[in-house]
Write a protein that holds these residues in place. Structure first.
Motif, PDB file in Angstrom:
ATOM      1  N   ALA A  19       0.823  -1.215   0.000  1.00 55.32           N
ATOM      2  CA  ALA A  19       0.000   0.000   0.000  1.00 55.32           C
ATOM      3  C   ALA A  19       0.856   1.265   0.000  1.00 55.32           C
ATOM      4  CB  ALA A  19      -0.938  -0.008   1.207  1.00 55.32           C
ATOM      5  N   LEU A  20       1.941   1.252   0.750  1.00 55.31           N
ATOM      6  CA  LEU A  20       2.800   2.436   0.815  1.00 55.31           C
ATOM      7  C   LEU A  20       3.485   2.738  -0.506  1.00 55.31           C
ATOM      8  CD1 LEU A  20       4.462   2.024   4.321  1.00 55.31           C
ATOM      9  CD2 LEU A  20       2.838   3.798   3.607  1.00 55.31           C
ATOM     10  N   GLN A  21       3.807   1.711  -1.272  1.00 53.81           N
ATOM     11  CA  GLN A  21       4.507   1.953  -2.530  1.00 53.81           C
ATOM     12  C   GLN A  21       3.568   2.180  -3.711  1.00 53.81           C
ATOM     13  OE1 GLN A  21       5.179  -0.226  -5.539  1.00 53.81           O
ATOM     14  NE2 GLN A  21       3.225  -1.040  -4.796  1.00 53.81           N
ATOM     15  N   GLU A  22       2.267   2.037  -3.531  1.00 53.50           N
ATOM     16  CA  GLU A  22       1.324   2.235  -4.637  1.00 53.50           C
ATOM     17  C   GLU A  22       1.520   3.553  -5.385  1.00 53.50           C
ATOM     18  OE1 GLU A  22      -2.813   1.699  -3.608  1.00 53.50           O
ATOM     19  OE2 GLU A  22      -2.718  -0.438  -4.056  1.00 53.50           O
ATOM     20  N   PRO A  23       1.678   4.700  -4.704  1.00 53.94           N
ATOM     21  CA  PRO A  23       1.864   5.948  -5.460  1.00 53.94           C
ATOM     22  C   PRO A  23       3.102   5.910  -6.370  1.00 53.94           C
ATOM     23  CG  PRO A  23       1.324   6.432  -3.186  1.00 53.94           C
ATOM     24  CD  PRO A  23       1.562   4.945  -3.262  1.00 53.94           C
ATOM     25  N   LEU A  24       4.145   5.233  -5.935  1.00 55.24           N
ATOM     26  CA  LEU A  24       5.348   5.123  -6.761  1.00 55.24           C
ATOM     27  C   LEU A  24       5.081   4.260  -7.992  1.00 55.24           C
ATOM     28  CD1 LEU A  24       8.362   5.536  -7.285  1.00 55.24           C
ATOM     29  CD2 LEU A  24       8.783   3.549  -5.827  1.00 55.24           C
ATOM     30  N   ASP A  25       4.470   3.088  -7.810  1.00 60.96           N
ATOM     31  CA  ASP A  25       4.254   2.231  -8.983  1.00 60.96           C
ATOM     32  C   ASP A  25       3.206   2.820  -9.924  1.00 60.96           C
ATOM     33  OD1 ASP A  25       1.607   0.980  -8.597  1.00 60.96           O
ATOM     34  OD2 ASP A  25       2.518  -0.477  -7.266  1.00 60.96           O
ATOM     35  N   GLN A  26       2.308   3.649  -9.400  1.00 60.76           N
ATOM     36  CA  GLN A  26       1.361   4.325 -10.285  1.00 60.76           C
ATOM     37  C   GLN A  26       2.101   5.261 -11.245  1.00 60.76           C
ATOM     38  OE1 GLN A  26      -1.222   5.958  -7.246  1.00 60.76           O
ATOM     39  NE2 GLN A  26      -2.830   4.487  -7.747  1.00 60.76           N
ATOM     40  N   ARG A  27       3.145   5.904 -10.749  1.00 58.78           N
ATOM     41  CA  ARG A  27       3.953   6.772 -11.618  1.00 58.78           C
ATOM     42  C   ARG A  27       4.801   5.950 -12.585  1.00 58.78           C
ATOM     43  NH1 ARG A  27       4.007  10.005  -6.888  1.00 58.78           N
ATOM     44  NH2 ARG A  27       5.881   9.014  -6.089  1.00 58.78           N
ATOM     45  N   VAL A  28       5.418   4.883 -12.083  1.00 58.92           N
ATOM     46  CA  VAL A  28       6.289   4.052 -12.919  1.00 58.92           C
ATOM     47  C   VAL A  28       5.494   3.396 -14.052  1.00 58.92           C
ATOM     48  CG1 VAL A  28       7.716   1.960 -12.936  1.00 58.92           C
ATOM     49  CG2 VAL A  28       8.011   3.647 -11.119  1.00 58.92           C
ATOM     50  N   LEU A  84       6.503 -16.356  -2.713  1.00 54.63           N
ATOM     51  CA  LEU A  84       6.442 -15.676  -4.004  1.00 54.63           C
ATOM     52  C   LEU A  84       5.512 -16.421  -4.963  1.00 54.63           C
ATOM     53  CD1 LEU A  84       7.403 -13.475  -5.932  1.00 54.63           C
ATOM     54  CD2 LEU A  84       9.392 -14.914  -6.456  1.00 54.63           C
ATOM     55  N   GLY A  85       5.625 -17.743  -5.013  1.00 62.02           N
ATOM     56  CA  GLY A  85       4.775 -18.530  -5.895  1.00 62.02           C
ATOM     57  C   GLY A  85       3.301 -18.427  -5.552  1.00 62.02           C
ATOM     58  N   LEU A  86       2.989 -18.465  -4.264  1.00 62.32           N
ATOM     59  CA  LEU A  86       1.582 -18.340  -3.857  1.00 62.32           C
ATOM     60  C   LEU A  86       1.031 -16.960  -4.194  1.00 62.32           C
ATOM     61  CD1 LEU A  86       1.549 -20.140  -0.373  1.00 62.32           C
ATOM     62  CD2 LEU A  86       0.519 -20.941  -2.507  1.00 62.32           C
ATOM     63  N   ALA A  87       1.827 -15.922  -3.965  1.00 59.63           N
ATOM     64  CA  ALA A  87       1.360 -14.563  -4.251  1.00 59.63           C
ATOM     65  C   ALA A  87       1.122 -14.372  -5.749  1.00 59.63           C
ATOM     66  CB  ALA A  87       2.368 -13.538  -3.731  1.00 59.63           C
ATOM     67  N   LEU A  88       2.050 -14.836  -6.568  1.00 54.35           N
ATOM     68  CA  LEU A  88       1.869 -14.704  -8.015  1.00 54.35           C
ATOM     69  C   LEU A  88       0.747 -15.609  -8.521  1.00 54.35           C
ATOM     70  CD1 LEU A  88       5.574 -14.372  -9.170  1.00 54.35           C
ATOM     71  CD2 LEU A  88       3.817 -12.577  -9.107  1.00 54.35           C
ATOM     72  N   GLN A 125       1.255  -3.881 -13.192  1.00 54.25           N
ATOM     73  CA  GLN A 125       1.287  -3.289 -11.856  1.00 54.25           C
ATOM     74  C   GLN A 125       0.912  -4.320 -10.795  1.00 54.25           C
ATOM     75  OE1 GLN A 125      -1.296   0.061 -12.143  1.00 54.25           O
ATOM     76  NE2 GLN A 125      -0.222   1.238 -10.607  1.00 54.25           N
ATOM     77  N   ALA A 126      -0.159  -5.041 -11.053  1.00 53.08           N
ATOM     78  CA  ALA A 126      -0.614  -6.062 -10.102  1.00 53.08           C
ATOM     79  C   ALA A 126       0.411  -7.187  -9.983  1.00 53.08           C
ATOM     80  CB  ALA A 126      -1.971  -6.614 -10.531  1.00 53.08           C
ATOM     81  N   THR A 127       1.069  -7.520 -11.072  1.00 49.63           N
ATOM     82  CA  THR A 127       2.120  -8.537 -11.022  1.00 49.63           C
ATOM     83  C   THR A 127       3.253  -8.068 -10.122  1.00 49.63           C
ATOM     84  OG1 THR A 127       1.548  -9.263 -13.255  1.00 49.63           O
ATOM     85  CG2 THR A 127       3.701  -9.934 -12.410  1.00 49.63           C
ATOM     86  N   TRP A 128       3.699  -6.832 -10.328  1.00 48.73           N
ATOM     87  CA  TRP A 128       4.748  -6.253  -9.486  1.00 48.73           C
ATOM     88  C   TRP A 128       4.329  -6.251  -8.012  1.00 48.73           C
ATOM     89  CZ3 TRP A 128       9.085  -4.830  -7.514  1.00 48.73           C
ATOM     90  CH2 TRP A 128       9.139  -3.823  -6.558  1.00 48.73           C
ATOM     91  N   ARG A 129       3.113  -5.825  -7.741  1.00 42.91           N
ATOM     92  CA  ARG A 129       2.641  -5.733  -6.362  1.00 42.91           C
ATOM     93  C   ARG A 129       2.595  -7.101  -5.689  1.00 42.91           C
ATOM     94  NH1 ARG A 129      -2.307  -1.426  -7.356  1.00 42.91           N
ATOM     95  NH2 ARG A 129      -0.961   0.374  -7.759  1.00 42.91           N
ATOM     96  N   HIS A 130       2.126  -8.099  -6.403  1.00 41.36           N
ATOM     97  CA  HIS A 130       2.073  -9.446  -5.823  1.00 41.36           C
ATOM     98  C   HIS A 130       3.473 -10.016  -5.622  1.00 41.36           C
ATOM     99  CE1 HIS A 130      -2.218  -9.232  -6.725  1.00 41.36           C
ATOM    100  NE2 HIS A 130      -2.345 -10.229  -5.854  1.00 41.36           N
ATOM    101  N   ALA A 131       4.379  -9.732  -6.545  1.00 45.52           N
ATOM    102  CA  ALA A 131       5.764 -10.195  -6.370  1.00 45.52           C
ATOM    103  C   ALA A 131       6.389  -9.531  -5.146  1.00 45.52           C
ATOM    104  CB  ALA A 131       6.582  -9.900  -7.625  1.00 45.52           C
TER     105      ALA A 131
END
Length: 141
Positions: A19-28, A84-88, A125-131
């Protein structure tokens, strides 16, 4: 701290990092997609959507941490690889449900809730977040 408690706390922490990094990945990723907004704005249309969404997001992280704990006890895989596998795996399995967000969410189209199902940037974005979630969970649990 018991293993179950540690896994729950790790899930909460991993969801918090997400949640804290969401604003950063939204820009990226140049995509205004926010899981916190999807959750919070499903509950309220007012100013309190962000704290509501954060609470739900962290609660989901706790639940996933507990799920990870149970699978880890039964599956002979390296813990970090398993997290990592479960999250992805969850990401790939559940992303098609964004169709429901696109069609039914009461605040779809508002800030943080763009069309998702065919949105390649949102999928990345969702892939990055889950990883990220899986790495943090695996490191802390």
């Amino acid at each position: 701290m018991t293993g179950r408690t540690r896994s729950a706390a790790a899930g909460a922490a991993a969801a918090g990092v997400w949640a804290l990094q969401e604003p950063l990945d939204q820009r990226v990723f140049r995509c205004d997609y926010s899981d916190v907004a999807i959750l919070g704005k499903a509950l309220t249309g007012g100013q309190r959507w962000r704290p509501a969404g954060l609470v739900l997001h962290v609660a989901n992280g706790v639940a996933f941490g507990l799920f990870y704990h149970e699978v880890r006890a039964r599956w002979p895989t390296a813990p970090r690889r398993l997290a990592l596998g479960l999250a992805l795996g969850e990401h790939v399995a559940l992303y098609p449900l964004t169709h429901l967000v696109d069609r039914l969410h009461p605040r779809r189209g508002t800030r943080g809730i763009p069309p998702l199902l065919r949105n390649r940037r949102a999928f990345a974005q969702a892939t990055w977040r889950h990883a990220l979630f899986g790495v943090v969970l695996g490191r802390l649990a």
